[in-house]
Design a protein around this motif. Structure first.
Motif, short mmCIF file in Angstrom:
data_model
loop_
_atom_site.label_atom_id
_atom_site.label_comp_id
_atom_site.label_asym_id
_atom_site.label_seq_id
_atom_site.Cartn_x
_atom_site.Cartn_y
_atom_site.Cartn_z
N ASN A 1 -55.57 0.65 109.33
CA ASN A 1 -54.92 1.48 108.32
C ASN A 1 -54.07 0.69 107.33
OD1 ASN A 1 -56.05 3.68 109.56
ND2 ASN A 1 -54.16 4.46 110.45
N ASP B 1 -58.46 8.98 98.12
CA ASP B 1 -57.81 7.75 97.65
C ASP B 1 -58.76 6.58 97.43
OD1 ASP B 1 -55.41 9.07 97.68
OD2 ASP B 1 -54.80 8.33 99.66
N ALA C 1 -55.85 1.30 98.83
CA ALA C 1 -55.72 2.66 98.27
C ALA C 1 -54.62 2.72 97.22
CB ALA C 1 -55.43 3.66 99.39
N LYS C 2 -53.57 1.92 97.39
CA LYS C 2 -52.43 1.95 96.48
C LYS C 2 -52.48 0.84 95.42
CE LYS C 2 -49.29 4.32 99.65
NZ LYS C 2 -50.37 4.87 100.49
N SER C 3 -53.59 0.14 95.33
CA SER C 3 -53.75 -0.93 94.34
C SER C 3 -54.25 -0.35 93.01
CB SER C 3 -54.75 -1.98 94.84
OG SER C 3 -54.24 -2.66 95.97
N PRO D 1 -51.44 7.08 106.20
CA PRO D 1 -50.82 6.70 104.93
C PRO D 1 -51.71 6.93 103.71
CG PRO D 1 -51.61 4.74 106.05
CD PRO D 1 -51.85 5.90 106.98
N TYR D 2 -52.98 7.26 103.94
CA TYR D 2 -53.92 7.46 102.84
C TYR D 2 -54.91 8.56 103.20
CZ TYR D 2 -56.89 4.64 105.91
OH TYR D 2 -57.58 4.16 107.00
N ASP D 3 -55.57 9.09 102.19
CA ASP D 3 -56.66 10.04 102.39
C ASP D 3 -57.97 9.27 102.28
OD1 ASP D 3 -58.86 11.95 101.39
OD2 ASP D 3 -57.27 13.34 102.00
N ASP E 1 -54.77 0.99 103.41
CA ASP E 1 -53.73 1.63 102.60
C ASP E 1 -53.32 0.74 101.43
OD1 ASP E 1 -51.75 3.71 102.08
OD2 ASP E 1 -50.27 2.25 102.76
N MET E 2 -53.27 -0.57 101.66
CA MET E 2 -52.91 -1.49 100.58
C MET E 2 -53.88 -1.36 99.41
SD MET E 2 -52.51 -5.63 100.68
CE MET E 2 -54.19 -5.96 100.20
N PRO F 1 -60.19 1.35 94.99
CA PRO F 1 -59.23 2.44 94.82
C PRO F 1 -59.84 3.60 94.01
CG PRO F 1 -58.21 0.32 94.33
CD PRO F 1 -59.69 0.08 94.44
#
Length: 345
Positions: free
Chosen positions: A87, A128, A94-96, A122-124, A91-92, A279
């Motif tokens: 995860n 995401d 997904a948020k980039s 922390p992500y979908d 998640d990293m 992403p």
């Protein structure tokens, strides 16, 4: 009036001629800076692997990065970011920024199992990410310790089911931990065959395999690539592969669905898969370019040969096909995880 009109026309023509190169330059600049994929990539690409170095997923990511580097003309750097069952790395990404310069090798765990297994994510896994392509599937195999198989006269999968039915909860199966693919394969097997076996979780697949080899446990749903050497050495007996189709590397071995069709196991299908995602909102031309490079890489003879040695089967898809697979696998594993009762806080 004629002189004034002539002067005005001349000035207009001069303006148009002088403005043309500027307009052309602005147009070219805009085409290179807009997210249409024409100029992509212009710098190195970070390829996140959400697991530690080693293992089929990491090895194949490195092969892919090497081939993509050749086609894209830019460095593709593998960045291992393990933690929280995959995860953390997922998640990293997904948020980039959605610019194609950070991508991830997602897996069945990060995008199908973990969303139900973990109480908080922390992500979908769908919203995401922008799916690029499935890369490979690695069949799992049902193996039993050879001494235990001989002791209980278990030579085939039907033998195993019959013994388990006659001796409820006397057999156990190892896995790499609660909620792992091996654990869920065992739970699905128990549910469909209507047998009772005890789950023995270990802190990772490698310790679980060592326990099986030592006779501490009876059987295991293991990664085919990891189990192959011990199968060939006669230390483990392979009963069936867990995928819907037979594995290319061991075509003589039946599937669980084939061998167990008379025991409620028709339709059994569990495998380890992984693929590339970017992403969400990454421009379609960039996704398409990455997809084309992955397809090209997976068609090369050396990559296919090296993947075969790892027990992995190249499985390139379109972005849409990969997205559909993730949706289907999410539903399947949600039911399996809930039935198993496995949870990770």
């Amino acid at each position: 009036m004629k002189l004034r009109r002539s002067l005005l026309c001349g000035l207009a023509a001069t303006f148009l001629i002088s403005a043309a190169p500027l307009a052309q330059a602005q147009s070219q600049s805009q085409s290179q800076s807009t997210p249409q994929g024409q100029a992509y990539p212009t710098r190195l690409i970070r390829f996140v692997v959400p697991y530690p170095p080693g293992g089929p997923l990491d090895a194949i990511a490195r092969m892919l990065a090497e081939k993509m580097r050749e086609g894209l003309g830019q460095q593709v750097i593998v960045d291992n970011r393990p933690g929280a069952g995959g995860n953390l790395g997922a998640d990293m990404v997904a948020k980039s920024p959605p610019d194609g310069y950070t991508i991830v090798m997602g897996a069945v765990a990060t995008h199908a199992i973990n969303p139900t297994l973990f109480a908080k994510m922390p992500y979908d896994p769908v919203r995401d990410f922008a799916p690029v392509s499935l890369v490979a599937s690695v069949p799992n195999v049902l193996v039993i310790n050879t001494e235990i198989a001989a002791r209980h006269n278990i030579a085939t999968l039907p033998d195993l089911v019959r013994y388990a039915k006659a001796h409820p909860a006397q057999l156990n199966f190892a896995s790499g931990g609660n909620g792992s693919a091996g654990h869920l394969a065992g739970e699905l097997f128990k549910s469909m065959a209507k047998v009772s076996m005890v789950h023995i979780p270990y802190a990772g697949a490698a310790p679980a395999q060592l326990g099986l080899l030592a006779g501490q446990t009876d059987l295991m749903f293991d990664n085919l690539a990891s189990a192959s050497q011990n199968i060939r050495a006669g230390k483990l007996k392979a009963l069936a592969v867990t995928t819907a189709r037979r594995a290319e590397s061991v075509p003589e071995l039946p599937t669980v669905a084939e061998a167990g069709r008379d025991y409620g196991l028709a339709g059994f299908d569990i495998n380890t898969w992984f693929g590339v995602l970017a992403p969400a909102k990454t421009p379609a031309p960039i996704v398409e370019k990455l997809n084309a490079e992955i397809r090209h890489a997976l068609q090369s003879a050396d990559v296919r040969e090296r993947m075969a040695k790892l027990g992995a089967e190249p499985s390139p898809t379109s972005p849409e096909q990969f997205g559909a697979l993730i949706q289907a696998e999410l539903k399947k594993y949600a039911a399996v995880v809930k039935a198993s009762g496995a949870k990770v806080d």
